[in-house]
Scaffold this active site. Structure first.
Site, PDB file in Angstrom:
ATOM      1  NE  ARG A   1      -1.917  -1.435   3.545  1.00 28.18           N
ATOM      2  CZ  ARG A   1      -2.328  -1.771   4.755  1.00 28.18           C
ATOM      3  NH1 ARG A   1      -3.592  -1.648   5.068  1.00 28.18           N
ATOM      4  NH2 ARG A   1      -1.474  -2.215   5.660  1.00 28.18           N
TER       5      ARG A   1
ATOM      6  CE  LYS B   1       5.193 -19.185  10.081  1.00 29.98           C
ATOM      7  NZ  LYS B   1       5.580 -18.884  11.401  1.00 29.98           N
TER       8      LYS B   1
ATOM      9  CG  HIS C   1      10.959 -20.848   7.143  1.00 32.63           C
ATOM     10  ND1 HIS C   1       9.859 -20.256   7.700  1.00 32.63           N
ATOM     11  CD2 HIS C   1      11.920 -20.804   8.087  1.00 32.63           C
ATOM     12  CE1 HIS C   1      10.147 -19.898   8.932  1.00 32.63           C
ATOM     13  NE2 HIS C   1      11.384 -20.211   9.202  1.00 32.63           N
TER      14      HIS C   1
ATOM     15  CE  LYS D   1      14.881 -22.829   9.677  1.00 35.63           C
ATOM     16  NZ  LYS D   1      15.640 -21.660   9.292  1.00 35.63           N
TER      17      LYS D   1
ATOM     18  CD  GLU E   1      11.003 -16.941  17.199  1.00 31.76           C
ATOM     19  OE1 GLU E   1      11.211 -16.117  16.311  1.00 31.76           O
ATOM     20  OE2 GLU E   1       9.862 -17.266  17.575  1.00 31.76           O
TER      21      GLU E   1
ATOM     22  CG  ASP F   1       4.466 -17.649  14.409  1.00 23.58           C
ATOM     23  OD1 ASP F   1       4.195 -17.336  13.237  1.00 23.58           O
ATOM     24  OD2 ASP F   1       5.565 -17.388  14.933  1.00 23.58           O
TER      25      ASP F   1
ATOM     26  CG  HIS G   1       7.816 -23.693  11.440  1.00 28.64           C
ATOM     27  ND1 HIS G   1       7.728 -23.656  10.074  1.00 28.64           N
ATOM     28  CD2 HIS G   1       7.774 -22.403  11.846  1.00 28.64           C
ATOM     29  CE1 HIS G   1       7.634 -22.398   9.682  1.00 28.64           C
ATOM     30  NE2 HIS G   1       7.641 -21.631  10.732  1.00 28.64           N
TER      31      HIS G   1
ATOM     32  CE  LYS H   1       7.502 -14.230  18.032  1.00 28.20           C
ATOM     33  NZ  LYS H   1       8.698 -14.353  17.203  1.00 28.20           N
TER      34      LYS H   1
HETATM   35  N1  LIG Z   1       8.544 -12.229   8.795  1.00 26.33           N
HETATM   36  C1  LIG Z   1       8.943 -13.467   8.867  1.00 26.33           C
HETATM   37  O1  LIG Z   1      10.107 -13.773   9.192  1.00 26.33           O
HETATM   38  C2  LIG Z   1       8.003 -14.583   8.522  1.00 26.33           C
HETATM   39  C3  LIG Z   1       8.474 -15.912   8.624  1.00 26.33           C
HETATM   40  C4  LIG Z   1       7.632 -16.943   8.266  1.00 26.33           C
HETATM   41  C5  LIG Z   1       6.364 -16.671   7.847  1.00 26.33           C
HETATM   42  N2  LIG Z   1       5.911 -15.384   7.780  1.00 26.33           N
HETATM   43  C6  LIG Z   1       4.548 -15.163   7.308  1.00 26.33           C
HETATM   44  O2  LIG Z   1       4.562 -14.224   6.231  1.00 26.33           O
HETATM   45  C7  LIG Z   1       3.395 -13.444   6.247  1.00 26.33           C
HETATM   46  C8  LIG Z   1       3.803 -11.984   6.232  1.00 26.33           C
HETATM   47  O3  LIG Z   1       4.607 -11.712   7.349  1.00 26.33           O
HETATM   48  P1  LIG Z   1       5.480 -10.377   7.489  1.00 26.33           P
HETATM   49  O4  LIG Z   1       6.258 -10.573   8.723  1.00 26.33           O
HETATM   50  O5  LIG Z   1       6.190 -10.073   6.233  1.00 26.33           O
HETATM   51  O6  LIG Z   1       4.363  -9.260   7.719  1.00 26.33           O
HETATM   52  P2  LIG Z   1       4.522  -7.670   7.691  1.00 26.33           P
HETATM   53  O7  LIG Z   1       5.932  -7.223   7.823  1.00 26.33           O
HETATM   54  O8  LIG Z   1       3.517  -7.145   8.651  1.00 26.33           O
HETATM   55  O9  LIG Z   1       4.079  -7.266   6.202  1.00 26.33           O
HETATM   56  C9  LIG Z   1       2.736  -7.258   5.806  1.00 26.33           C
HETATM   57  C10 LIG Z   1       2.651  -6.890   4.354  1.00 26.33           C
HETATM   58  O10 LIG Z   1       1.276  -6.936   3.988  1.00 26.33           O
HETATM   59  C11 LIG Z   1       0.972  -5.764   3.252  1.00 26.33           C
HETATM   60  N3  LIG Z   1      -0.431  -5.418   3.402  1.00 26.33           N
HETATM   61  C12 LIG Z   1      -1.181  -5.475   4.520  1.00 26.33           C
HETATM   62  N4  LIG Z   1      -2.438  -5.052   4.237  1.00 26.33           N
HETATM   63  C13 LIG Z   1      -2.457  -4.745   2.926  1.00 26.33           C
HETATM   64  C14 LIG Z   1      -3.459  -4.250   2.040  1.00 26.33           C
HETATM   65  N5  LIG Z   1      -4.715  -4.010   2.443  1.00 26.33           N
HETATM   66  N6  LIG Z   1      -3.115  -4.035   0.756  1.00 26.33           N
HETATM   67  C15 LIG Z   1      -1.859  -4.257   0.327  1.00 26.33           C
HETATM   68  N7  LIG Z   1      -0.871  -4.734   1.102  1.00 26.33           N
HETATM   69  C16 LIG Z   1      -1.170  -4.968   2.394  1.00 26.33           C
HETATM   70  C17 LIG Z   1       1.871  -4.704   3.848  1.00 26.33           C
HETATM   71  O11 LIG Z   1       2.005  -3.647   2.917  1.00 26.33           O
HETATM   72  P3  LIG Z   1       2.094  -2.113   3.400  1.00 26.33           P
HETATM   73  O12 LIG Z   1       2.941  -2.123   4.622  1.00 26.33           O
HETATM   74  O13 LIG Z   1       2.710  -1.414   2.240  1.00 26.33           O
HETATM   75  O14 LIG Z   1       0.719  -1.716   3.683  1.00 26.33           O
HETATM   76  C18 LIG Z   1       3.164  -5.483   4.012  1.00 26.33           C
HETATM   77  O15 LIG Z   1       3.853  -5.545   2.783  1.00 26.33           O
HETATM   78  C19 LIG Z   1       2.599 -13.899   7.475  1.00 26.33           C
HETATM   79  O16 LIG Z   1       1.662 -14.860   7.067  1.00 26.33           O
HETATM   80  C20 LIG Z   1       3.650 -14.558   8.358  1.00 26.33           C
HETATM   81  O17 LIG Z   1       3.128 -15.584   9.159  1.00 26.33           O
HETATM   82  C21 LIG Z   1       6.712 -14.347   8.109  1.00 26.33           C
END
Ligand SMILES: NC(=O)c1ccc[n+]([C@@H]2O[C@H](COP(=O)([O-])OP(=O)(O)OC[C@H]3O[C@@H](n4cnc5c(N)ncnc54)[C@H](OP(=O)(O)O)[C@@H]3O)[C@@H](O)[C@H]2O)c1
Length: 472
Positions: free
Chosen positions: A60, A157, A187, A191, A225, A244, A249, A334
């Site tokens: 966004r 996930k 993921h 590993k 973690e 989570d 995992h 955590k």
């Molecule tokens: N982070 C990790 O290490 C990790 C590891 C394993 C799995 N995951 C999984 O990956 C997923 C994402 O995690 P994350 O940590 O990357 O989350 P995050 O940092 O909160 O990112 C969320 C993303 O969603 C976008 N978003 C939210 N609402 C939106 C909307 N209405 N329109 C367009 N874009 C929108 C945000 O864009 P804007 O900010 O531009 O609005 C941002 O790019 C989750 O399911 C999580 O369980 C994450």
């Protein structure tokens, strides 16, 4: 779209005859910057992306593509496995496009489809790197406006919030993508040391014959973690450690540690059989301890009354011939004292000597350690514990040549290799187990315990076992 004939070819992505692309929903998120873009940079450096393969980040935020590339450049310097080099990155950057969109608005997908048409992108990988609550909205939007695209989807996930919700989501996705085009990413399965578990179990006479209740006392799987919720508060507070980490995992890891040898049958069938044989928990107090770290309620974007668990310790029993009576302990949390994921197999003690331990280190260090007993030099027959170490990640060449989990998994999806992904029936079996456990927990008088940051979790977890080891 399901009926569309897929083009046969032999290149890495299989998408080379026209512009192909990965569209990342959540292109401005933590996962994309820290894992997905670095993984694709590495694949680019290794020559494993087709020339006409595009990377489209969706978000966004009011970025131009140039802004997005510059942000990506900075992340690459810290997070890519292959060394950041300006010229290489500039070449890589030609693949990148930022597309601003609110993905919760169905009408926006018409604009997205126009963009695909303008750029002659006809083959797609959609990556849902957003909160699980948005998976359905995205699928509906794609179905309405982008249904003539030839597409696969990679889903993060946790898949759903419970079995009912996951089933609804799966049927909606399968209407659009077809079950074989849905890649449930976990993921942990990418590993190196997780992939090594079966090799160690099955290719060593010293382990293969004793991998059962007659020789193994218990197994402990830990994913600790040291960080808190960081920028993921909104997602994490709805999910918690059980959904989570455990539902996906850690149950996957458990299934690989404990499954039967896949003779003739595929590994996924044996994993499924194992997940189906997890004994349903009757008495929560004897099997589950959940906790929340002190200070969690003061974290930004966390509900000040939140009852979300940031720690889970549980005892799992497996109802089959091989494992009758052998407890498997799982714990994750955590803000713990350390960041360490490892599996410890504790063997039965002989002659009252300390139990032998096989320790498989998963992250951040990778390796295999065996603790056993030997005579203490200079004594008549005193026993001392000694160890043999194979520290895989201590060898620079191993570190340099080991693909990151996301790199391995993205590449696998590009070439249509589904082995490293969770399967839908495994997800069902896993939710069945977790739903029952969480329902029992709600009905019980079990408390959500608190624990100090920097500790190893609530002391009440000790009631599940007397041998939870400190991580080394
Ligand atoms: N982070 C990790 O290490 C990790 C590891 C394993 C799995 N995951 C999984 O990956 C997923 C994402 O995690 P994350 O940590 O990357 O989350 P995050 O940092 O909160 O990112 C969320 C993303 O969603 C976008 N978003 C939210 N609402 C939106 C909307 N209405 N329109 C367009 N874009 C929108 C945000 O864009 P804007 O900010 O531009 O609005 C941002 O790019 C989750 O399911 C999580 O369980 C994450």
């Amino acid at each position: 779209m399901k009926e569309q004939t897929k083009v046969e070819n032999s290149t890495m992505t299989g998408l080379e005859t026209m512009n192909s692309a990965i569209t990342i929903f959540g292109g401005s998120g933590d996962l994309t910057y820290r894992k997905l873009l670095p993984a694709m940079y590495n694949l680019h450096v290794l020559g494993q992306l087709d020339n006409n393969f595009k990377i489209i980040g969706l978000g966004r935020r009011n970025y131009t593509t140039e802004d997005y590339i510059e942000i990506t450049r900075e992340w690459m310097k810290d997070y890519s496995r292959k060394k950041y080099e300006e010229q290489t990155f500039n070449e890589f950057a030609k693949r990148i496009i930022y597309f601003k969109i609110d993905i919760s608005l169905e009408s926006e997908y018409s604009r997205l489809q126009d963009f695909y048409i303008e750029n002659n992108i006809k083959k797609h990988i959609y990556y849902y790197a957003v909160a699980p609550s948005m998976f359905l909205e995205i699928t509906n939007g794609l179905k309405k406006y982008c249904s003539d695209n030839d597409a696969k989807v990679i889903i993060e996930k946790p898949f759903g919030e419970n079995l009912e919700n996951a089933t609804e989501l799966n049927s909606k996705l399968a209407e659009f993508f077809g079950q074989d085009e849905i890649y449930h990413i976990d993921h942990y399965l990418g590993k190196e040391m997780i992939q090594n578990i079966l090799s160690v179990r099955l290719n060593n006479a010293i382990f293969k014959g004793i991998w059962n209740k007659d020789f193994i006392d218990s197994v402990q799987i830990t994913a600790a973690e040291s960080v808190g919720v960081e920028t993921r508060a909104g997602y994490y507070d709805k999910s918690g450690a059980m959904k989570d980490m455990v539902q996906n995992h850690l149950l996957q890891v458990l299934s690989i540690v404990a499954m039967e040898e896949p003779k003739g049958k595929t590994m996924e069938k044996e994993q499924l059989a194992l997940l189906k044989s997890l004994k349903k928990v009757e008495n929560v107090d004897d099997n589950l301890v959940m906790g929340q770290y002190v200070g969690y309620l003061d974290e930004p974007n966390i509900d000040s009354q939140s009852k979300t668990e940031t720690y889970v310790a549980m005892k799992i029993e497996i109802d089959n011939e091989r494992w009758q009576g052998v407890p498997f302990f799982i714990r994750t949390g955590k803000k713990l004292a350390t960041r360490e994921s490892q599996i410890i197999v504790k063997f039965k003690s002989k002659n009252n000597a300390p139990a032998n331990l096989l320790i498989i280190k998963i992250q951040p260090s990778e390796g295999i350690f065996l603790k056993f007993n030997a005579k203490k030099p200079g004594t008549d027959n005193d026993i001392q514990e000694v160890s043999m170490d194979f520290c895989q990640s201590c060898i620079l060449e191993n570190r340099m040549n080991t693909p990151e989990a996301y790199e391995r998994l993205l590449r696998a999806c590009f070439i249509g290799d589904r082995i490293l992904f969770s399967k839908w029936d495994q997800i069902v079996a896993s939710w069945n187990y977790i739903d029952n456990l969480l329902n029992k927990y709600k009905e019980s008088s079990s408390k959500l315990y608190t624990y100090e940051q920097g500790s190893m979790g609530p002391k009440e977890a000790n009631r599940l076992t007397d041998w939870i080891l400190d991580l080394e």
